[in-house]
Write a protein that holds these residues in place. Structure first.
Motif, PDB file in Angstrom:
ATOM      1  N   UNK A 221       0.820  -1.198  -0.067  1.00 24.13           N
ATOM      2  CA  UNK A 221      -0.114  -0.039   0.214  1.00 24.13           C
ATOM      3  C   UNK A 221       0.932   1.168  -0.004  1.00 24.13           C
ATOM      4  N   UNK A 222       1.847   1.172   0.776  1.00 23.95           N
ATOM      5  CA  UNK A 222       2.904   2.458   0.782  1.00 23.95           C
ATOM      6  C   UNK A 222       3.557   2.685  -0.656  1.00 23.95           C
ATOM      7  N   UNK A 223       4.113   1.630  -1.132  1.00 22.67           N
ATOM      8  CA  UNK A 223       4.761   1.799  -2.580  1.00 22.67           C
ATOM      9  C   UNK A 223       3.699   2.087  -3.559  1.00 22.67           C
ATOM     10  N   UNK A 224       2.471   1.694  -3.533  1.00 25.73           N
ATOM     11  CA  UNK A 224       1.425   1.972  -4.384  1.00 25.73           C
ATOM     12  C   UNK A 224       1.108   3.620  -4.189  1.00 25.73           C
ATOM     13  N   UNK A 225       0.977   4.081  -3.237  1.00 29.61           N
ATOM     14  CA  UNK A 225       0.899   5.556  -2.881  1.00 29.61           C
ATOM     15  C   UNK A 225       2.059   6.516  -3.354  1.00 29.61           C
ATOM     16  N   UNK A 226       3.305   5.645  -3.124  1.00 28.62           N
ATOM     17  CA  UNK A 226       4.594   6.423  -3.563  1.00 28.62           C
ATOM     18  C   UNK A 226       4.538   6.556  -5.023  1.00 28.62           C
ATOM     19  N   UNK A 227       4.131   5.468  -5.557  1.00 30.04           N
ATOM     20  CA  UNK A 227       4.392   5.471  -7.201  1.00 30.04           C
ATOM     21  C   UNK A 227       3.585   6.510  -8.038  1.00 30.04           C
ATOM     22  N   UNK A 228       2.560   7.047  -7.408  1.00 25.53           N
ATOM     23  CA  UNK A 228       1.285   7.959  -7.955  1.00 25.53           C
ATOM     24  C   UNK A 228       2.388   9.161  -8.555  1.00 25.53           C
ATOM     25  N   UNK A 229       3.580   9.465  -7.925  1.00 24.95           N
ATOM     26  CA  UNK A 229       4.372  10.596  -8.509  1.00 24.95           C
ATOM     27  C   UNK A 229       5.541  10.034  -9.338  1.00 24.95           C
ATOM     28  N   UNK A 230       5.625   8.790  -9.796  1.00 25.71           N
ATOM     29  CA  UNK A 230       6.567   8.003 -10.444  1.00 25.71           C
ATOM     30  C   UNK A 230       7.427   7.393  -9.437  1.00 25.71           C
ATOM     31  N   UNK A 231       8.242   6.402 -10.076  1.00 24.66           N
ATOM     32  CA  UNK A 231       9.104   5.410  -9.182  1.00 24.66           C
ATOM     33  C   UNK A 231      10.366   6.297  -8.830  1.00 24.66           C
ATOM     34  N   UNK A 232      10.688   5.979  -7.673  1.00 21.55           N
ATOM     35  CA  UNK A 232      11.997   6.634  -6.894  1.00 21.55           C
ATOM     36  C   UNK A 232      12.954   5.520  -7.127  1.00 21.55           C
ATOM     37  N   UNK A 233      14.188   5.770  -6.838  1.00 29.39           N
ATOM     38  CA  UNK A 233      15.338   4.751  -6.670  1.00 29.39           C
ATOM     39  C   UNK A 233      15.095   4.113  -5.384  1.00 29.39           C
ATOM     40  N   UNK A 234      14.385   4.695  -4.262  1.00 30.12           N
ATOM     41  CA  UNK A 234      14.220   3.958  -3.113  1.00 30.12           C
ATOM     42  C   UNK A 234      13.178   2.979  -3.137  1.00 30.12           C
ATOM     43  N   UNK A 235      12.093   2.917  -3.966  1.00 28.12           N
ATOM     44  CA  UNK A 235      11.373   2.077  -4.295  1.00 28.12           C
ATOM     45  C   UNK A 235      11.795   0.969  -5.423  1.00 28.12           C
ATOM     46  N   UNK A 236      12.672   1.154  -5.972  1.00 31.51           N
ATOM     47  CA  UNK A 236      13.382   0.185  -6.901  1.00 31.51           C
ATOM     48  C   UNK A 236      14.291  -0.467  -5.865  1.00 31.51           C
ATOM     49  N   UNK A 237      15.015  -0.089  -5.197  1.00 26.93           N
ATOM     50  CA  UNK A 237      15.811  -0.709  -4.021  1.00 26.93           C
ATOM     51  C   UNK A 237      14.958  -1.772  -3.197  1.00 26.93           C
ATOM     52  N   UNK A 238      13.894  -1.323  -2.366  1.00 27.85           N
ATOM     53  CA  UNK A 238      13.349  -2.201  -1.694  1.00 27.85           C
ATOM     54  C   UNK A 238      12.445  -3.383  -2.548  1.00 27.85           C
ATOM     55  N   UNK A 239      12.106  -3.010  -3.628  1.00 22.24           N
ATOM     56  CA  UNK A 239      11.571  -4.005  -4.710  1.00 22.24           C
ATOM     57  C   UNK A 239      12.544  -4.813  -4.879  1.00 22.24           C
ATOM     58  N   UNK A 240      13.447  -4.562  -5.197  1.00 24.16           N
ATOM     59  CA  UNK A 240      14.572  -5.628  -5.506  1.00 24.16           C
ATOM     60  C   UNK A 240      14.949  -6.563  -4.448  1.00 24.16           C
ATOM     61  N   UNK A 241      14.898  -5.956  -3.283  1.00 21.46           N
ATOM     62  CA  UNK A 241      15.246  -6.892  -2.101  1.00 21.46           C
ATOM     63  C   UNK A 241      14.118  -7.802  -1.629  1.00 21.46           C
ATOM     64  N   UNK A 242      12.934  -7.190  -1.948  1.00 25.04           N
ATOM     65  CA  UNK A 242      11.595  -8.053  -1.870  1.00 25.04           C
ATOM     66  C   UNK A 242      11.651  -9.181  -2.841  1.00 25.04           C
ATOM     67  N   UNK A 243      12.108  -8.747  -4.097  1.00 17.00           N
ATOM     68  CA  UNK A 243      12.012  -9.601  -5.230  1.00 17.00           C
ATOM     69  C   UNK A 243      13.125 -11.072  -4.873  1.00 17.00           C
ATOM     70  N   UNK A 244      14.327 -10.576  -4.434  1.00 19.09           N
ATOM     71  CA  UNK A 244      15.159 -11.466  -3.921  1.00 19.09           C
ATOM     72  C   UNK A 244      14.799 -12.534  -3.031  1.00 19.09           C
ATOM     73  N   UNK A 245      14.138 -12.075  -2.021  1.00 16.57           N
ATOM     74  CA  UNK A 245      13.454 -12.801  -0.754  1.00 16.57           C
ATOM     75  C   UNK A 245      12.329 -13.749  -1.350  1.00 16.57           C
ATOM     76  N   UNK A 246      11.564 -13.129  -2.176  1.00 21.43           N
ATOM     77  CA  UNK A 246      10.434 -14.103  -2.585  1.00 21.43           C
ATOM     78  C   UNK A 246      10.957 -14.922  -3.424  1.00 21.43           C
TER      79      UNK A 246
END
Length: 262
Positions: A221-246
């Motif tokens: 939900x937090x990432x969804x709210x942040x992406x309304x203004x476009x992807x930021x490098x912080x979102x890319x970073x945390x998505x990469x970590x979640x992807x690795x763990x998943x």
């Protein structure tokens, strides 16, 4: 010996490659841009850096939402295991009218669109007086995670030799002793695999959480709210970590399921 491919085979290969590129190329791009020096995602990259991972860990709101997601995932998965494993054992051991229908109904929360599941759970919780918030989110996640745990454990139970039950009873063991000392040791890897898969699915859940969260914010939900203004490098970073763990959790789950099925 060289192999000749027909025109239809070549077309299938091309379509398959295009399908995989469509699915996984965006994931590669997200991971790649998490190391980009510039704050604006552009190609070619201007350099390599880890500063966005440092910025991610310094973002208290993002880390708080991640912590909330992990709490919901582990509690929801734990409840799904506590309910789903005995439920699967009961379905395996007992014969009753409507058993076939029940076997299909347990996966219904996973098959239904998330928006339908979310609205349905929200309506029921409001009916019984449960307000939107952390508790409602946990109940919602537990509900749809049962659709993962129960079928996976039940499938493993059906592969067991029923003579194990009879032998245990002949030796004087009660129902609880049979379950904990005979059945559970034979399905423990399936239970662990189901738990890993459930945690992964819970961390990724948006629709059910969206309807039940109230002011309780999880990572999706937090990432969804942040992406309304476009992807930021912080979102890319945390998505990469979640992807690795998943990916790691899914691989371990599949390995355990395959190992126990042998």
């Amino acid at each position: 010996m060289s192999k000749k491919f027909s025109g239809s085979t070549v077309l299938v290969i091309i379509l398959a490659v295009c399908g995989f590129l469509f699915l996984y190329l965006p994931v590669v791009v997200v991971v790649m841009y998490s190391f980009n020096t510039d704050a604006i995602s552009s190609f070619p990259m201007s350099g390599f850096t880890l500063k966005w991972y440092k910025a991610m860990f310094a973002n208290t709101e993002l880390i708080k939402s991640l912590r909330n997601s992990l709490i919901v995932a582990f509690i929801g998965t734990g409840l799904a295991i506590l309910i789903g494993v005995p439920g699967a054992y009961g379905m395996y051991k007992l014969k009753f009218p409507g058993k076939k229908a029940l076997e299909k109904m347990v996966i219904l929360p996973m098959m239904l669109p998330g928006i339908i599941t979310g609205i349905t759970i929200l309506s029921f919780l409001q009916l019984v007086g449960v307000v939107q918030g952390a508790f409602a989110v946990v109940l919602g996640h537990t509900t749809f995670l049962l659709g993962t745990v129960l079928p996976q454990v039940y499938t493993r139970l059906r592969q067991l030799d029923r003579n194990l039950l009879e032998a245990s009873q002949d030796l004087g063991a009660g129902g609880a002793q049979t379950f904990f000392h005979v059945i559970l040791p034979n399905i423990k890897t399936s239970v662990f695999g189901a738990a890993l898969l459930s945690i992964t699915l819970s961390l990724d859940e948006i629709p059910v959480t969206f309807f039940l969260n109230g002011v309780f914010t999880t990572l999706p939900i937090k990432i969804y709210g942040m992406t309304r203004n476009g992807f930021t490098p912080e979102i890319n970073a945390i998505c990469s970590l979640i992807l690795l763990a998943s990916v790691a959790a899914v691989i371990i789950s599949n390995k355990l399921s395959a190992k126990e099925a042998v």
